[in-house]
Write an enzyme that holds these catalytic residues in place. Structure first.
Site, short mmCIF file in Angstrom:
data_model
loop_
_atom_site.label_atom_id
_atom_site.label_comp_id
_atom_site.label_asym_id
_atom_site.label_seq_id
_atom_site.Cartn_x
_atom_site.Cartn_y
_atom_site.Cartn_z
N LYS A 100 0.81 -1.22 0.00
CA LYS A 100 0.00 0.00 0.00
C LYS A 100 0.85 1.28 0.00
O LYS A 100 0.44 2.30 -0.56
CB LYS A 100 -0.96 0.01 1.19
CG LYS A 100 -2.00 -1.09 1.17
CD LYS A 100 -2.97 -0.93 0.03
CE LYS A 100 -4.12 -1.91 0.12
NZ LYS A 100 -5.09 -1.76 -1.00
N GLU A 122 -10.13 5.34 2.75
CA GLU A 122 -10.91 4.21 3.24
C GLU A 122 -9.94 3.06 3.49
O GLU A 122 -8.85 3.01 2.91
CB GLU A 122 -11.96 3.80 2.21
CG GLU A 122 -11.49 2.83 1.13
CD GLU A 122 -10.36 3.34 0.25
OE1 GLU A 122 -9.53 2.51 -0.19
OE2 GLU A 122 -10.30 4.55 -0.02
N SER A 389 1.95 -9.65 -0.79
CA SER A 389 1.56 -8.25 -0.74
C SER A 389 1.65 -7.63 0.64
O SER A 389 1.69 -6.40 0.78
CB SER A 389 0.14 -8.06 -1.28
OG SER A 389 -0.78 -8.88 -0.57
#
Length: 411
Positions: A100, A122, A389
């Protein structure tokens, strides 16, 4: 020119003109919000063509995020499976513990360039929220994060991390109280305050230009994998595997390989508890083309034509839609999308931990699970790259409680 190349040429044309990937994407939003999005698109186009912006982005990716992330040969796992060689793209080693941060570093630099001081976001699993709070602290910006009340319970540690970093976490208490409702709340805030607020969308979803922005900032994953693959084994991988909720980590890995047709893409959706409505969040496998959150994609809809209740053991995958570029990849058969159940993801969580000493995020464990399925069916000289990830710290207590209840912890 081949049919696939013609499709890509057509994709580039419509994407440039209208924000579409084939029939997917677009801007299905009120006129006021469309003006804000068009302003953002113009600002982003200027920024990405500015060498100084790229130079600044690369500086923070290297010296703050810690890139490049390693491409690691999981030798013991591969030997135990007895088939293809599995490599892990170690996005879990980035600052904040997930992919992210790649996107939010780019977006916060864009917000600063636009002169905006208030950032909203969000989050589902909390990793995007933590990354957003991190970069807002770095640049001294106000930060508000919307998170479904159910996810604040599942990811209490990440809520604390966001608050520790100075963010205001707003629990969303309507609907299913998960990621979909968090997106709803963030979009409502943005529509009301877009002149003074930057919406840092976390996945490759939403109205144009967000799918483009997120894909471009996450494409560092695939670009690095190309270079590292040539360095380590002299060719590109045979398979790329990544989990898909909204799809940012997967599109970041896949997109740079789009023209390399010998490389197969496999997106792994959350199969949850089964195929019945409300038991999974596999939008491509169980959804239909529909418009949600201002864009057209494959989505799981109820009998009233509204986004359906979904379920996944991984909060970051618990979303009824999927990115428009993934929808296009599926429709044109450039990628295959499969499902992995909650139980299979839990098993992969344990297996990777005990064979490689790497605890994956539950989201990433879905991709690992399919790699574990696929590898034994392939020759030993085949190469699979699994995008790891995120790391599993955030999920450790949740998994502990579930495994303890099922008496499944190895002792």
């Amino acid at each position: 020119m081949s049919k696939a190349e013609l499709n890509r040429a057509e994709l580039s044309k419509v994407e440039r003109e209208r924000g579409f990937f084939g029939e997917f994407g677009g801007q299905f939003v009120p006129e006021g919000l469309k003006q804000a999005l068009d302003y953002l698109a113009e600002a982003y186009t200027e920024a990405k063509n500015d060498p100084e912006f790229r130079q600044e982005l690369n500086y923070y990716l290297k010296h703050y995020v810690g890139r490049p992330s390693p491409l690691y040969h999981a030798r013991r796992l591969s030997e135990n499976l007895g088939g293809a060689q599995i490599y892990l793209k170690r996005e879990d080693l980035n600052h904040t513990g997930a992919h992210k941060i790649n996107n939010v570093i780019g977006q916060v630099l864009l917000a600063r360039r636009m002169g905006i001081k208030r950032v909203i976001a969000e989050t589902g699993a909390g990793q995007h929220g933590v990354a957003t709070a991190t970069v807002c602290a770095l640049f001294g910006m106000e930060c508000v994060v919307y998170m479904g009340e159910e996810d604040t319970r599942r990811q209490a540690l990440n809520v604390f991390r966001m608050e520790l970093l100075g963010a205001k976490v707003v629990p969303v208490k309507f609907g299913n109280r998960t990621l979909k409702e968090a997106v709803d709340a963030a979009l409502e805030d943005y529509a009301q305050n877009y002149r003074s607020t930057f919406y840092m969308l976390g996945s490759a979803v939403g109205p144009y230009p967000y799918p483009d922005i997120v894909r471009d900032f996450q494409s560092v994953i695939g670009e690095e994998t190309k270079v590292q693959s040539m360095d380590q084994f002299g060719r590109y991988p045979d398979y790329l595997i990544a989990c898909v909720g909204g799809g940012s980590n997967a599109i970041g890995l896949f997109a740079p390989f789009y023209h390399d047709k010998e490389v197969k893409f496999i997106g792994v959706e959350p199969g949850g508890r089964g195929s019945m409505a409300g038991d999974n969040a596999a939008a491509i496998n169980y959804g239909v083309p529909a418009v949600i959150h201002g864009f057209r994609c494959y989505a799981i809809m109820d009998e009233n034509g509204e986004p359906s209740t979904t379920h996944s053991i991984a909060a970051g995958l618990d979303y009824p839609g999927v990115g428009p570029e993934h929808s296009f990849y599926h429709a044109t058969k450039r990628a295959e999308y499969v499902t992995v159940s909650d139980e299979e993801a839990l098993d992969a969580f344990r297996v990777l931990s005990q064979t490689e000493g790497i605890i994956p995020a539950l989201e990433s464990a879905h991709a690992v699970a399919y790699g574990i399925k696929l590898a034994p069916t392939l020759p030993r000289d085949q190469i699979i790259v699994v995008n790891l990830s995120g790391r599993g710290d955030k999920d450790a207590l949740q998994v502990y409680e579930m495994m303890r209840e099922g008496d499944r912890i190895a002792r």
